[in-house]
Design a protein around this motif. Structure first.
Motif, PDB file in Angstrom:
ATOM      1  N   LYS A  30      24.007  55.551 -15.557  1.00  0.00           N
ATOM      2  CA  LYS A  30      24.398  56.854 -14.992  1.00  0.00           C
ATOM      3  C   LYS A  30      23.213  57.512 -14.287  1.00  0.00           C
ATOM      4  O   LYS A  30      23.345  58.029 -13.180  1.00  0.00           O
ATOM      5  N   LEU A  31      22.056  57.490 -14.927  1.00  0.00           N
ATOM      6  CA  LEU A  31      20.860  58.087 -14.336  1.00  0.00           C
ATOM      7  C   LEU A  31      20.423  57.341 -13.073  1.00  0.00           C
ATOM      8  O   LEU A  31      20.053  57.969 -12.075  1.00  0.00           O
ATOM      9  N   LEU A  32      20.487  56.026 -13.090  1.00  0.00           N
ATOM     10  CA  LEU A  32      20.115  55.247 -11.906  1.00  0.00           C
ATOM     11  C   LEU A  32      21.080  55.515 -10.755  1.00  0.00           C
ATOM     12  O   LEU A  32      20.668  55.578  -9.588  1.00  0.00           O
ATOM     13  N   GLN A  33      22.351  55.695 -11.071  1.00  0.00           N
ATOM     14  CA  GLN A  33      23.342  56.018 -10.052  1.00  0.00           C
ATOM     15  C   GLN A  33      23.048  57.402  -9.449  1.00  0.00           C
ATOM     16  O   GLN A  33      23.098  57.577  -8.232  1.00  0.00           O
ATOM     17  N   ALA A  88      13.843  60.975 -17.912  1.00  0.00           N
ATOM     18  CA  ALA A  88      14.920  60.558 -18.821  1.00  0.00           C
ATOM     19  C   ALA A  88      14.953  59.045 -18.946  1.00  0.00           C
ATOM     20  O   ALA A  88      15.132  58.504 -20.045  1.00  0.00           O
ATOM     21  N   ILE A  89      14.773  58.334 -17.845  1.00  0.00           N
ATOM     22  CA  ILE A  89      14.754  56.866 -17.887  1.00  0.00           C
ATOM     23  C   ILE A  89      13.582  56.380 -18.733  1.00  0.00           C
ATOM     24  O   ILE A  89      13.718  55.442 -19.528  1.00  0.00           O
ATOM     25  N   THR A  90      12.441  57.049 -18.606  1.00  0.00           N
ATOM     26  CA  THR A  90      11.276  56.698 -19.431  1.00  0.00           C
ATOM     27  C   THR A  90      11.588  56.918 -20.907  1.00  0.00           C
ATOM     28  O   THR A  90      11.234  56.089 -21.758  1.00  0.00           O
ATOM     29  N   ASN A  94      11.569  54.253 -23.976  1.00  0.00           N
ATOM     30  CA  ASN A  94      10.733  54.493 -25.164  1.00  0.00           C
ATOM     31  C   ASN A  94      11.548  54.786 -26.412  1.00  0.00           C
ATOM     32  O   ASN A  94      10.988  55.141 -27.451  1.00  0.00           O
ATOM     33  N   ASN A  95      12.878  54.694 -26.305  1.00  0.00           N
ATOM     34  CA  ASN A  95      13.804  54.989 -27.407  1.00  0.00           C
ATOM     35  C   ASN A  95      13.683  56.419 -27.921  1.00  0.00           C
ATOM     36  O   ASN A  95      13.881  56.687 -29.097  1.00  0.00           O
ATOM     37  N   ASP A  96      13.348  57.359 -27.033  1.00  0.00           N
ATOM     38  CA  ASP A  96      13.278  58.771 -27.386  1.00  0.00           C
ATOM     39  C   ASP A  96      14.447  59.546 -26.809  1.00  0.00           C
ATOM     40  O   ASP A  96      14.573  60.746 -27.045  1.00  0.00           O
ATOM     41  N   TYR A  97      15.281  58.884 -26.036  1.00  0.00           N
ATOM     42  CA  TYR A  97      16.349  59.551 -25.304  1.00  0.00           C
ATOM     43  C   TYR A  97      17.433  60.063 -26.251  1.00  0.00           C
ATOM     44  O   TYR A  97      17.812  59.409 -27.203  1.00  0.00           O
TER      45      TYR A  97
END
Length: 137
Positions: A30-33, A88-90, A94-97
């Protein structure tokens, strides 16, 4: 291969699991889109501004300049959104999202579907807005 989740799947999820690999993949897609759409908008704006016609009438020229200024302000907001998307992608990588910056609590799938760049839970966001309003008065 795992099933690719849809927005409806996320909203209807009753499993009680939070930020599974499938959820993370959905939000990353979704973010990449969103990022691709914003970049396409910026490219279109750049091309549109380069095609600027010279208009002898001052009223027409003023109207065009106002339209360009509005378009540039919109692109500036989108530029800031691109930064948030990158962050957000980062966080996904990093599994913090999906966890609130202030409290560490889950933000919530529904909130993230509505605003994938959210970094605060609704409660933490409301608290910040109240404090901001209180000190702005």
């Amino acid at each position: 291969m795992a099933k690719m989740l849809t927005e409806q799947d996320i909203l209807n999820d009753t499993s009680g699991e939070y930020m599974t690999p499938e959820h993370l993949e959905f939000f990353k897609r979704k973010l990449l889109q969103m990022k691709e759409e914003l970049i396409n908008n910026a490219t279109a704006t750049s091309q549109h501004l380069q095609e600027q016609e010279a208009t002898p009438d001052p009223a027409d020229r003023a109207t065009l300049e106002e339209e360009y200024a509005l378009e540039l302000r919109t692109r500036d907001r989108e530029r800031k959104l691109l930064q948030k998307i990158g962050q957000a992608i980062t966080r996904i990588e990093n599994n913090d999202y999906g966890y609130c910056e202030d409290t560490g609590e889950p933000i919530g799938l529904a909130r993230l579907v509505a605003r994938p760049t959210a970094t605060l839970s609704i409660e933490a966001q409301e608290r910040r807005e109240r404090l901001k309003k209180q000190y702005a008065d």
